[in-house]
Design an enzyme around this catalytic site. Structure first.
Site, short mmCIF file in Angstrom:
data_model
loop_
_atom_site.label_atom_id
_atom_site.label_comp_id
_atom_site.label_asym_id
_atom_site.label_seq_id
_atom_site.Cartn_x
_atom_site.Cartn_y
_atom_site.Cartn_z
N ARG A 176 0.80 -1.23 0.00
CA ARG A 176 0.00 0.00 0.00
C ARG A 176 0.83 1.27 0.00
NH1 ARG A 176 -3.33 -1.95 4.84
NH2 ARG A 176 -2.16 -3.87 4.66
N GLU A 178 2.28 -6.08 13.39
CA GLU A 178 1.23 -6.11 14.43
C GLU A 178 0.67 -7.53 14.53
OE1 GLU A 178 -2.11 -3.62 13.51
OE2 GLU A 178 -2.98 -3.81 15.51
C1 PRP Z 1 0.62 -3.10 6.60
C2 PRP Z 1 0.59 -1.62 6.28
C3 PRP Z 1 1.97 -1.17 6.66
C4 PRP Z 1 2.30 -2.07 7.85
C5 PRP Z 1 2.15 -1.31 9.13
O1 PRP Z 1 1.22 -3.77 5.55
O2 PRP Z 1 0.29 -1.37 4.91
O3 PRP Z 1 2.90 -1.42 5.61
O4 PRP Z 1 1.38 -3.17 7.80
O5 PRP Z 1 2.47 -2.09 10.24
P1 PRP Z 1 3.70 -1.85 11.21
O6 PRP Z 1 3.83 -0.37 11.47
O7 PRP Z 1 3.31 -2.62 12.45
O8 PRP Z 1 4.91 -2.43 10.56
P2 PRP Z 1 1.29 -5.35 5.40
O9 PRP Z 1 2.55 -5.84 6.01
O10 PRP Z 1 0.01 -5.91 5.89
O11 PRP Z 1 1.50 -5.55 3.84
P3 PRP Z 1 0.60 -5.24 2.53
O12 PRP Z 1 0.60 -3.71 2.38
O13 PRP Z 1 1.40 -5.88 1.45
O14 PRP Z 1 -0.75 -5.79 2.73
N1 ADE Z 2 -1.49 -2.96 9.25
C1 ADE Z 2 -1.15 -3.22 10.52
N2 ADE Z 2 -2.17 -2.96 11.36
C2 ADE Z 2 -3.19 -2.53 10.59
C3 ADE Z 2 -4.51 -2.10 10.87
N3 ADE Z 2 -4.99 -2.07 12.12
N4 ADE Z 2 -5.29 -1.70 9.82
C4 ADE Z 2 -4.80 -1.74 8.57
N5 ADE Z 2 -3.57 -2.15 8.24
C5 ADE Z 2 -2.77 -2.54 9.24
#
Ligand code: PRP
Ligand code: ADE
Length: 179
Positions: A64, A101
């Site tokens: 994202r 998370e």
């Molecule tokens: C989510 C979000 C951030 C990250 C935030 O991505 O888009 O990149 O988690 O979490 P943090 O601050 O605890 O590291 P995700 O790893 O789910 O990957 P995606 O965007 O490919 O779905």
């Molecule tokens: N990535 C990690 N935590 C999230 C949340 N609460 N909502 C959307 N994306 C996330």
């Protein structure tokens, strides 16, 4: 920053309870992207905040972070560098493993994408634990790039990511906060 635009951005983000696991309140940025007005306002605020600051690259994290990093880089007139999940980048890479998370993951960057002359702005959709951006900052610094700023559309302050990034010398901007 324009308060009407910030309200438009926050109100465009839908919340999905218990996704992808029980207890997680998922803040869904795809609903912001579906609104041309909210998406445009998001990029405009970021451009106004970061233009003329001397950045040479924008780095966005999979997946994202790409959606905000690429249009921001174009508007700032600098290159965009993707940080990706393992095995996706075709040239030589370095990698960092980090905690999420809800889980664990690894990120990679092309070794020739950043050099010692680069002043880098990092961007992602959301800041939770800060693990993703800590790993990203380490990758950039390992390649000699300077990085002191990270931008997010959404921050979840109760999870503590902002403090974690500040401890790394990163100034954080987030456009809206959720519990
Ligand atoms: C989510 C979000 C951030 C990250 C935030 O991505 O888009 O990149 O988690 O979490 P943090 O601050 O605890 O590291 P995700 O790893 O789910 O990957 P995606 O965007 O490919 O779905
Ligand atoms: N990535 C990690 N935590 C999230 C949340 N609460 N909502 C959307 N994306 C996330």
């Amino acid at each position: 920053m324009n308060q009407d635009s910030l309200a438009l951005i926050k109100n465009s983000i839908k919340t999905i309870p218990d996704y992808p696991k029980p207890g997680i309140m998922f803040r869904d940025v795809t609903s912001l992207l579906e609104s041309a007005e909210a998406y445009k306002a998001t990029i405009a605020i970021l451009v106004a905040h970061y233009q003329s600051k001397g950045f040479t690259k924008v780095v966005g994290t999979e997946a994202r972070g790409f959606l905000f990093g690429a249009p921001l880089a174009l508007e700032l007139g600098v290159g965009f560098v993707p940080v990706r999940k393992p095995g996706k980048l075709p040239r030589e890479t370095i990698s960092q493993t980090y905690e999420l998370e809800y889980g664990k993951d690894t990120l990679e960057i092309h070794t020739d994408a950043i050099n010692a002359n680069d002043k880098v702005l990092v961007i992602d959709d959301l800041l939770a634990t800060g693990g993703t951006i800590e790993a990203t900052v380490k990758l950039i610094r390992q390649l000699g790039g300077e990085v002191a700023h990270a931008a997010f559309v959404i921050s979840l302050p109760e999870i503590g990511g902002e403090k974690r990034l500040q401890d790394l010398g990163i100034e954080v901007l987030s456009l809206c906060e959720f519990e």
